[in-house]
Scaffold this active site. Structure first.
Site, PDB file in Angstrom:
ATOM      1  N   SER A   1     132.499  23.948  54.437  1.00  0.00           N
ATOM      2  CA  SER A   1     131.243  23.625  55.118  1.00  0.00           C
ATOM      3  C   SER A   1     131.305  22.444  56.074  1.00  0.00           C
ATOM      4  O   SER A   1     130.327  22.198  56.785  1.00  0.00           O
ATOM      5  CB  SER A   1     130.136  23.379  54.084  1.00  0.00           C
ATOM      6  OG  SER A   1     129.663  24.599  53.581  1.00  0.00           O
TER       7      SER A   1
ATOM      8  N   LYS B   1     130.267  23.052  59.608  1.00  0.00           N
ATOM      9  CA  LYS B   1     128.889  22.939  60.097  1.00  0.00           C
ATOM     10  C   LYS B   1     128.738  21.777  61.081  1.00  0.00           C
ATOM     11  O   LYS B   1     127.797  21.760  61.878  1.00  0.00           O
ATOM     12  CB  LYS B   1     127.926  22.791  58.918  1.00  0.00           C
ATOM     13  CG  LYS B   1     127.819  24.042  58.049  1.00  0.00           C
ATOM     14  CD  LYS B   1     126.864  23.843  56.889  1.00  0.00           C
ATOM     15  CE  LYS B   1     126.570  25.149  56.150  1.00  0.00           C
ATOM     16  NZ  LYS B   1     127.675  25.590  55.297  1.00  0.00           N
TER      17      LYS B   1
ATOM     18  N   SER C   1     123.563  22.075  53.019  1.00  0.00           N
ATOM     19  CA  SER C   1     124.654  22.956  53.431  1.00  0.00           C
ATOM     20  C   SER C   1     124.243  24.427  53.405  1.00  0.00           C
ATOM     21  O   SER C   1     125.014  25.301  53.007  1.00  0.00           O
ATOM     22  CB  SER C   1     125.886  22.741  52.535  1.00  0.00           C
ATOM     23  OG  SER C   1     127.070  23.137  53.197  1.00  0.00           O
TER      24      SER C   1
END
Length: 443
Positions: A143, A146, A200
């Site tokens: 993640s 991102k 997230s």
């Protein structure tokens, strides 16, 4: 073979003329291996540093094995095979960074042992790389990808616009991280960003990539992410999913993550989001869902003095990944790490320990630098204006009157300019060829 000859020719021209390869502005301290009794300076398979790299730091030498903390054995999927190493990409930021081992400034204290397979500490303001372990080794991002989505889409999307979540946005891996948006729900884009960065949310990533991707929707968003990575100089980064959920051919490096993080922390909106502790997701009466509160899952925000925020990540394949930043005594540092295990310390705790180490180093200590956005693409542009900008002397070289000696040396500068352009072109050609051979999605 052609690209190797091209790069070799360019390097030979630079060395033959004595012209400097572009380097960080200001002095960079000498680099030396961290050694302990019985440990050789360069681990097997790590070539000694050579001159001629984009952004190379003077005095760079070999590296030592990375200090590793013991971690319990875990079951994980087979590691995907990364693309073949491209020497020009591994040398971005300085030839000393082309190592699978540890590289730190001369005289620096040994950094803390961590379980991460690779990491890097850099100064957000000056761009100096303070140290790292395998900074250009390929890893899977989870993640922390991102952040690339944020760097790409924050300038494109109006935070006050209200958008509707689609059923396609909710197509995420079962059991993966989600913030709790619902299909048909209407939310401000700012709320979607906070759902992405605090919790997230993978469905939030899909929403933002779709909205910023233009007519091609989410696919266009991922393509834009790869274009942004290339602009930033993150040449080892290739996104397949906007959220960081594992995808074939999806890789990054600790160095690339630092480039992306630097772009994010340059944005005041991102800095505000990254330090937000709680946010309320509004109720959706038409979908019969109540409002609820989310909290920032990055513990650095609560437990590290001077924290600026960052991003956590985890998949079974990537293991724990982390990006964190903090300020102390007028300095802002960022740490990136890949492939960590949560024992004996969690990802953010390993990041905090490396930040502590970075803050102990004297100002000006460096083993390399973070390249500037657009620098590498400008270097590869053959047009005269871009070429002139690429080889424009640093302040030290530009000082003083234009004397006869300088006028006599102008052909040397022209040769150096051509050499830098050749290096840039070779780098881009090699990268594209690697993608074609190893099935990367087009960027």
């Amino acid at each position: 073979m052609k690209v190797r000859l091209l790069a070799a020719t360019a390097t030979a021209v630079l060395l033959g003329t004595g012209a400097p390869v572009p380097a960080a502005a200001g002095p960079a301290g000498p680099v030396a291996p961290v050694t302990s009794p019985g440990v050789v300076a360069s681990p097997p398979g790590v070539a000694p540093s050579a001159p001629g790299a984009v952004g190379s730091a003077p005095g760079a030498v070999g590296s030592a094995p990375c200090p590793k903390a013991p971690a319990p054995r875990v079951s994980r999927p087979p590691r995907p095979s990364p693309p073949p190493a491209v020497p020009e990409e591994r040398a971005v930021g300085g030839q000393a960074l082309d190592t699978a081992g540890l590289i730190v400034p001369a005289g620096a204290a040994r950094p803390p042992a961590v379980t991460a397979t690779s990491w890097l500490v850099a100064d957000l303001d000056t761009g100096q790389v303070l140290g790292g372990c395998g900074p250009h080794e390929y890893g899977t991002p989870a993640s922390v990808q991102k952040l690339l989505l944020a760097a790409t889409m924050l300038p494109r999307l109006d935070p006050q616009q209200v958008v509707t979540v689609t059923a396609g946005d909710m197509d995420i891996e079962p059991g993966s991280s989600a913030v709790g948006l619902v299909a048909g729900g209407r939310y401000r884009i700012e709320t979607v960003w906070l759902g992405l960065l605090l919790q997230s949310g993978n469905e939030a990533a899909n929403v933002l990539a779709r909205l910023g991707g233009g007519p091609d929707g989410m696919a266009g968003g991922v393509r834009a992410m790869n274009e942004e990575a290339h602009r930033l100089g993150a040449l080892q980064t290739h996104a397949v999913t906007p959220s960081g959920l594992d995808g074939r051919g999806q890789f990054t490096s600790a160095y690339d993550l630092a480039l992306v993080a630097r772009a994010c922390f340059a944005d005041p909106t991102f800095r505000r989001y990254a330090l937000t502790e709680t946010h309320r997701i509004p109720a959706q009466p038409a979908q019969r869902t109540k409002g609820f509160e989310i909290q920032n899952e990055n513990q650095l925000v609560y437990r590290y003095p001077g924290a600026l925020g960052g991003k956590t990540g985890f998949t079974d394949l990537a293991r724990h990944t982390y990006v964190g930043a903090a300020q102390r005594n007028g300095r802002r540092l960022v740490v990136t790490l890949l492939g960590a295990e949560p024992q004996p310390a969690r990802g953010w705790e390993q990041g905090a320990a490396l930040l502590d180490w970075g803050f102990t180093l004297p100002r000006g200590s460096a083993v390399g630098r973070l390249v500037e956005p657009g620098e590498l693409t400008a270097s590869a542009t053959p047009s005269p204006p871009a070429l002139a900008a690429t080889v424009d002397p640093r302040p030290a070289a530009a000082s003083g009157p234009l004397e006869d000696g300088l006028i006599a040396r102008w052909p040397v500068a022209a040769l150096a300019a051509g050499a830098v352009a050749l290096l840039g072109a070779a780098l881009l050609w090699r990268r594209r060829a690697a993608r074609r051979r190893y099935g990367r999605a087009p960027s």
